[in-house]
Enzyme design. Sequence first.
Site, PDB file in Angstrom:
ATOM      1  N   HIS A  63    -104.949  11.429 -73.222  1.00 30.79           N
ATOM      2  CA  HIS A  63    -105.498  12.370 -72.245  1.00 30.79           C
ATOM      3  C   HIS A  63    -104.394  13.340 -71.848  1.00 30.79           C
ATOM      4  O   HIS A  63    -103.231  13.190 -72.238  1.00 30.79           O
ATOM      5  CB  HIS A  63    -106.050  11.633 -71.021  1.00 30.79           C
ATOM      6  N   HIS A  65    -102.914  14.245 -68.893  1.00 35.94           N
ATOM      7  CA  HIS A  65    -101.996  14.162 -67.770  1.00 35.94           C
ATOM      8  C   HIS A  65    -100.582  14.298 -68.327  1.00 35.94           C
ATOM      9  O   HIS A  65    -100.291  13.856 -69.446  1.00 35.94           O
ATOM     10  CB  HIS A  65    -102.168  12.859 -67.009  1.00 35.94           C
ATOM     11  N   ASP A  67     -97.597  13.022 -68.082  1.00 40.17           N
ATOM     12  CA  ASP A  67     -96.739  11.965 -68.604  1.00 40.17           C
ATOM     13  C   ASP A  67     -97.181  11.481 -69.980  1.00 40.17           C
ATOM     14  O   ASP A  67     -96.507  10.646 -70.588  1.00 40.17           O
ATOM     15  CB  ASP A  67     -96.650  10.788 -67.620  1.00 40.17           C
ATOM     16  N   HIS A  68     -98.277  12.007 -70.479  1.00 37.50           N
ATOM     17  CA  HIS A  68     -98.776  11.619 -71.803  1.00 37.50           C
ATOM     18  C   HIS A  68     -98.744  12.762 -72.821  1.00 37.50           C
ATOM     19  O   HIS A  68     -99.112  12.550 -73.976  1.00 37.50           O
ATOM     20  CB  HIS A  68    -100.196  11.074 -71.689  1.00 37.50           C
ATOM     21  N   HIS A 141    -111.008   6.953 -66.652  1.00 35.46           N
ATOM     22  CA  HIS A 141    -109.905   7.586 -65.936  1.00 35.46           C
ATOM     23  C   HIS A 141    -110.456   8.870 -65.310  1.00 35.46           C
ATOM     24  O   HIS A 141    -111.525   9.339 -65.736  1.00 35.46           O
ATOM     25  CB  HIS A 141    -108.764   7.886 -66.921  1.00 35.46           C
ATOM     26  N   ASP A 208    -104.237   4.963 -69.692  1.00 32.29           N
ATOM     27  CA  ASP A 208    -104.741   5.049 -68.327  1.00 32.29           C
ATOM     28  C   ASP A 208    -106.249   4.813 -68.213  1.00 32.29           C
ATOM     29  O   ASP A 208    -107.051   5.624 -68.691  1.00 32.29           O
ATOM     30  CB  ASP A 208    -104.402   6.410 -67.742  1.00 32.29           C
ATOM     31  N   HIS A 266     -96.125   1.507 -69.244  1.00 30.47           N
ATOM     32  CA  HIS A 266     -96.631   2.503 -68.299  1.00 30.47           C
ATOM     33  C   HIS A 266     -96.503   1.985 -66.868  1.00 30.47           C
ATOM     34  O   HIS A 266     -97.467   1.905 -66.118  1.00 30.47           O
ATOM     35  CB  HIS A 266     -98.088   2.856 -68.636  1.00 30.47           C
TER      36      HIS A 266
END
Length: 307
Positions: A63, A65, A67-68, A141, A208, A266
Amino acid sequence: MSARELVVLGTGSQTPTRRRNHNGYLLRWDGAGLLFDPGEGTQRQMILAGVAATDVDRILISHFHGDHCLGLPGVIQRMSLDRVPHPVHAHFPASGAEYFARLRHASAFHETATLVPEPVHAAGVIAEGGFGRIEAHPLDHPIQTYGYRLVEPDGRRMLPDRLAAHGVRGPRVGELQREGAIRVAGRTVTLDQVSEHRRGQRFAFVMDTRLCEGVFTLADGADLLVIESTFLDEDAGLAHDFGHLTAGEAGRVAQECGVRRLVLTHFSQRYSAPETFGAQARRHFTGEIVVAEDLSRVPVPPRPSRL
């Protein structure tokens, strides 16, 4: 056979810390290299881990976000700088196609590598090849998120004692594997008589998400499960509110799904004792648990001698 292992490039959630980079995971699967969720700093982590841009055949984003995915610009530009000779396929939620396009062209560079965007529109098989098949399944999520699952085809394990008993040796073993049956000393010998079923290995990547059907579908029978455990059990309410799992929930998933090796990752920066994640997962899971650390390597468990 080439190595099958997970190279952990980063294990932090939301923000990097002194000990943990943003997410990033490279799965080496025989001759293929699958890069999952390259967060900020992934290019440097690859250097520290001894991973070259040429090692990457596919990029899989769960996804969008930060941090990914914030490491995508550096990784993509490095592929061109190093003139990666093969096409690199990129899989990501279709709803994030605009984000992918922005990250791909975040700054000016001379593009020489071939990047093939393949947006994921729905659950199902998204790629097939010598490695087997890669499936995507939706997770729960706040934004559209997919988990990924690699499934190797089932095969046959040749049994030396039975081969010898039926007089099959040398080049005739390969012939039997190709043909399914051959004549030996006036008798027909079939593949079933000298071999047994060998289940293909399975890898699952679950980031997530709250607990949902997709989590269990992805983890089912996985030899190696990489799964987020952002929160400890005492913060289960926060985990649910923000769309995440706890360490205990990750352990229950692994136990119910028959996972062989569980990799927890994570981790929220609010916690300072990573071993607690493993202890809470252990309350539910009896198999092997790895609390991931940056730049560590986790082998895919070898096949059992008999299944």
